[in-house]
Enzyme design. Sequence first.
Site, PDB file in Angstrom:
ATOM      1  CG  ASP A 178     -40.485   4.614  34.890  1.00 55.20           C
ATOM      2  OD1 ASP A 178     -40.500   5.380  33.925  1.00 55.20           O
ATOM      3  OD2 ASP A 178     -40.000   4.915  35.999  1.00 55.20           O
ATOM      4  CG  HIS A 220     -40.175  11.726  39.047  1.00 53.58           C
ATOM      5  ND1 HIS A 220     -39.852  11.704  37.713  1.00 53.58           N
ATOM      6  CD2 HIS A 220     -40.812  12.910  39.257  1.00 53.58           C
ATOM      7  CE1 HIS A 220     -40.269  12.819  37.136  1.00 53.58           C
ATOM      8  NE2 HIS A 220     -40.861  13.560  38.046  1.00 53.58           N
ATOM      9  CG  ASP A 225     -43.239   7.154  37.544  1.00 49.98           C
ATOM     10  OD1 ASP A 225     -44.012   7.518  38.454  1.00 49.98           O
ATOM     11  OD2 ASP A 225     -42.228   7.806  37.206  1.00 49.98           O
TER      12      ASP A 225
END
Length: 580
Positions: A30, A171, A176
């Site tokens: 991510d 976030h 994530d």
Amino acid sequence: MGVSKVVCVEQGTLDDLGTPLVDVTFVVFDLETTGTSPAECAITEIGAVKVRGGVVLGEFATLVDPGGPIPPFVSVLTGITDAMVVAAPKMTEVLPSFLEFVKGAALVAHNAPFDMGFLKAECARQGYPPPVNAVVDTADLARRVLTRDETPNCKLATLARHFRSSTEPCHRALADAQATVDVLHGLIGRVGNLGVHTLEELKGFVRMPTPEQRRKRHLADGVPDKPGVYVFEDARGEALYVGKSGSLRTRVRSYFTASETRPRVREMVGIAERVRHIVCATPLEAEIRELRMIGETKPRYNRRSRFPERVVWLKLTDEPFPRLSIVRDLKDDGATYLGPFGSSRTADDARTAIHEALPLRQCTERLSLTVRRSACALAEIGKCGAPCEGRESLDDYARHVAAARHAMLVDGSSVFSAVEARMDRLSSEQRYEEAAVDRDRLAAYVRAAARMQRLTGLTSIGQMVAASPGKEGAWDIHVIRHGRLAAAGVMPRGAHPVPYVEALVATAETVFPGPGPTPAASAEETETILRWLESPGVRLVRVDGGWSLPAFGAARLKGRIDRAYDQGGSRSAREGRPLR
């Protein structure tokens, strides 16, 4: 004596069988970024987890110095501030390590096009070849596996709760990625029940239609192979999506195949309960009907053409001392109009460009011929003749009004020259940002004037009959009245044209034109007809009056504007190069 036979069976290779998912090394990663555009924004954090057979083999996590400030709203969303990345390594240091970490693995991300877009952009900037790893998008996979009864959406947080992930997405890149690992394992368990056991089968499964698409295939039954308009409707009969096609059957069936990958459309298919179709005589009629139906029903899954009534116009008012006003309605009041504009901001840009060339008053009050009032600051700097104080007579002001009307309807050279001169002066003073603003204002004016003159050339014609080659030697014939499609028909091959044309004209819609440049149809409809008229093979059968554009119209100026933008107009303005 019997004859024995030996049958040789060639054993398949492991490549033929594919790579079992249990043996695939996945790197689930991510990225956090400063924005959404890979070309303009930068990466601020990378988090990745390497797994195989459900076992975590390693993790990769680092903040990244983006080389510039992080927007406040991004800091609020991610919790990553400028102070946190000031001592972090730059992407030039991080990228080689990350590429080594993912080498030979299948990459997994939630909404993979976003993360892969940034990764490929960084590789291009630093001279590395783009990654050739297999890519799995858990968001896309979830949309194909899960139903709306199971999860209301396919957001990472929703899926993490559904699969009882031990990590809550927040976030931040590593958290994530860890949550996405659990989502991936949950989805692999689901597709395993559907016979997907290898990486190759998983990649093929992602290209398959979703369960909703397969279940709704019957909605395409009975749709004819003819041009027309189709309407997806929900259980209440509300229009969800309106489209058009030269072959209704082929187009509607495509919504229930793997070729349809748009998430919004897949969502729409899941809601739809029926498909209604309207057969049209010609493709142009289908295109026009689509525009009208979208404007009338405003389907929530159509993005364009939903609100034709929201356009605005620049109006030169009809009063003793006219001014330029932004309005939404066209009235038969003797005023002069310029437009349409997609927004009030664009209309205001065009108005500012005209004010640069002509000293029209900019106050909003209606001025009297007898009552005087104090002038504003614009009179002191020469931007207004101050008719409010009586400094400028009615006849003198009328000359400015006539020049403005001429610039709006016929020739915009005066406005173009005035704004271009200001841009040159600003550029010479190295005030490039201000020059760029003036360029955009000039573009708004020129493009609107060119568009309106092009529209008016057709809408001023009471009736036009035109034809184009159709299928199997036939001719598609259309009757156009004041820029509105009034009738459409097909003349078979070898038939005499006169009876067909006469019959089509006699049965065409009666059109009563209203005021303004678009008196009988939306600007988008008239522009669609213009594109058809300019396509190869179209022939004019009848034209009431003449069809022309102003000899010194805005189209020639629009060409210069478009070339300036195509050749990097914004950069030219910043660097001081003239618009020419």
